[in-house]
Design an enzyme around this catalytic site. Structure first.
Site, mmCIF file in Angstrom:
data_model
loop_
_atom_site.group_PDB
_atom_site.id
_atom_site.type_symbol
_atom_site.label_atom_id
_atom_site.label_comp_id
_atom_site.label_asym_id
_atom_site.label_seq_id
_atom_site.Cartn_x
_atom_site.Cartn_y
_atom_site.Cartn_z
ATOM 1 N N LYS A 182 -20.550 10.202 -4.158
ATOM 2 C CA LYS A 182 -20.479 11.567 -4.608
ATOM 3 C C LYS A 182 -19.126 12.561 -4.018
ATOM 4 O O LYS A 182 -18.502 12.999 -4.912
ATOM 5 C CB LYS A 182 -21.807 12.249 -4.387
ATOM 6 C CG LYS A 182 -22.890 11.861 -5.143
ATOM 7 C CD LYS A 182 -24.148 12.346 -4.319
ATOM 8 C CE LYS A 182 -25.308 11.616 -5.422
ATOM 9 N NZ LYS A 182 -26.696 11.896 -4.773
ATOM 10 N N GLN A 188 -29.584 14.246 0.269
ATOM 11 C CA GLN A 188 -29.579 13.147 0.090
ATOM 12 C C GLN A 188 -31.100 12.504 0.290
ATOM 13 O O GLN A 188 -31.403 12.726 1.521
ATOM 14 C CB GLN A 188 -28.665 12.087 0.486
ATOM 15 C CG GLN A 188 -28.671 10.524 -0.086
ATOM 16 C CD GLN A 188 -28.248 10.532 -1.453
ATOM 17 O OE1 GLN A 188 -27.416 11.124 -1.999
ATOM 18 N NE2 GLN A 188 -29.064 9.773 -2.305
ATOM 19 N N ASP A 222 -28.782 19.665 -8.351
ATOM 20 C CA ASP A 222 -29.619 18.465 -8.822
ATOM 21 C C ASP A 222 -30.766 18.988 -9.904
ATOM 22 O O ASP A 222 -30.991 17.992 -10.411
ATOM 23 C CB ASP A 222 -30.184 18.131 -7.531
ATOM 24 C CG ASP A 222 -29.756 16.678 -6.893
ATOM 25 O OD1 ASP A 222 -28.853 16.164 -7.832
ATOM 26 O OD2 ASP A 222 -29.886 16.290 -5.987
#
Ligand code: NAD
Length: 302
Positions: A54, A98, A121
């Site tokens: 990422k 995460q 997200d």
């Protein structure tokens, strides 16, 4: 018939190139770039490799990126304080925690502490609600479903009036993609059915699908005879079915399989995504897209 392959690896390159250009334009006009922070708690090897990818991608497209690694012993209180710090940080447009988090931390509490306007997200209940309302209410569609929709659109598959069948009802794939495809608007306007473990006639539903989206996590669940000739088949499943030695690196790597019997299905479908190299690369790509969107909202550009 041999289906046209919808390659996520190619679409990723296209979209990342578009993002890079837009970031450079915004930097020139407004003197800012999107900022993304990834918070990693502990040393789970899979999480480390996701976060690394990422951050590498964020760097590639010209973002300001921070990888904030925290000890597995961090308290819930300290983690919430860290999120609060980034919520208030003007240089940060996207915050990503995460998962999974260590057992002593309440994941829901942590995810809900992220400012919904930095929740790139798209998992915060506010963003789930916005997605359900649709239209201009939507801020951050969750990345995997967003990637799926983008693949269907960029492949030139007609969605308006199409019968879409989604296999799986998870909060991260099945439910959001079904919700997105049923909305009024481009890349949607479909008639949607969700099927799951309690569905009576799985094969019968799948056979009606002009667009079949499969996110069950069961290797080869979808048989070739379940596919309508010419249908668009999006295989979200990523199943580890063994290990092999990589020809490139000489290291052990996982053998991956999708939820669709690919070799047989590609002779019947009109379009199909491979595994790996299909939906997989789209998730991080759309995370970059959402982070750029977040800055554009802030600047009043959208
Ligand atoms: P999940 O386990 O949360 O949900 C799976 C869903 O499939 C459930 O709703 C279940 O009812 C349904 N299902 C399972 N077996 C079934 C069966 N035999 N018949 C009908 N329905 C069945 O999984 P998820 O998080 O939605 O992920 C699904 C798959 O997609 C997994 O293989 C996962 O690894 C993969 N995935 C890939 C990406 C990506 O490529 N970027 C992202 C997310 C998930």
């Amino acid at each position: 018939m041999t289906a046209t392959l919808i390659k996520g690896t190619d679409i990723r390159e296209e979209i990342l190139e578009e993002i890079t250009q837009e970031v450079a334009e915004i930097k020139e006009k407004h003197g800012v770039v999107p900022g993304l922070v990834t918070i990693l708690v502990g040393e789970n090897p899979a999480s480390i490799s996701y976060v690394t990818l990422k951050i590498k991608t964020a760097h590639r497209v010209g973002f300001h990126e921070i990888q904030d690694n925290q000890s597995p012993d961090i308290s819930e209180e300290d983690l919430l304080a860290l999120i609060d710090k980034y919520n208030k940080d003007d240089s940060i447009n996207g915050i990503l925690v995460q998962l999974p988090l260590p057992k002593h931390i309440d994941e829901k509490k942590v995810l809900n502490a992220i400012d919904p306007d930095k929740d790139v997200d798209g998992f915060h209940p506010v963003n789930v609600g916005r997605l359900m309302i649709g239209g201009s209410e939507v801020k951050f569609p969750p990345c995997t479903p967003y990637g799926i929709q983008e693949m269907i659109v960029r492949a030139g598959v007609e969605t308006s009036g199409a019968e879409v069948v989604v296999v799986g009802r998870s909060n991260i794939v099945g439910k959001p993609i079904a919700n997105m495809m049923v909305q009024k608007g481009p890349g949607a306007n479909a008639t949607v059915t969700i099927v799951h473990t309690r569905t009576k006639d799985l094969a019968g539903h799948c056979k009606r699908a002009d667009i079949l989206i499969v996110a069950a996590g069961v290797p080869d669940l979808v048989k070739p005879e379940w596919i309508k000739p010419g249908a668009c088949v999006i295989d979200v499943g990523v199943n580890r079915v063994g290990e092999k030695i990589s020809e490139k690196t000489g290291k052990k790597i996982a053998i991956l399989k999708g939820d669709v019997d690919f070799d047989a299905a590609k002779e019947i479908a009109g379009f199909i995504t491979p595994v790996p190299g299909g939906v997989g690369p789209m998730t991080i790509t759309m995370l970059m897209h959402n982070t750029l969107r977040s800055l554009k909202y802030k600047l009043g550009l959208i």
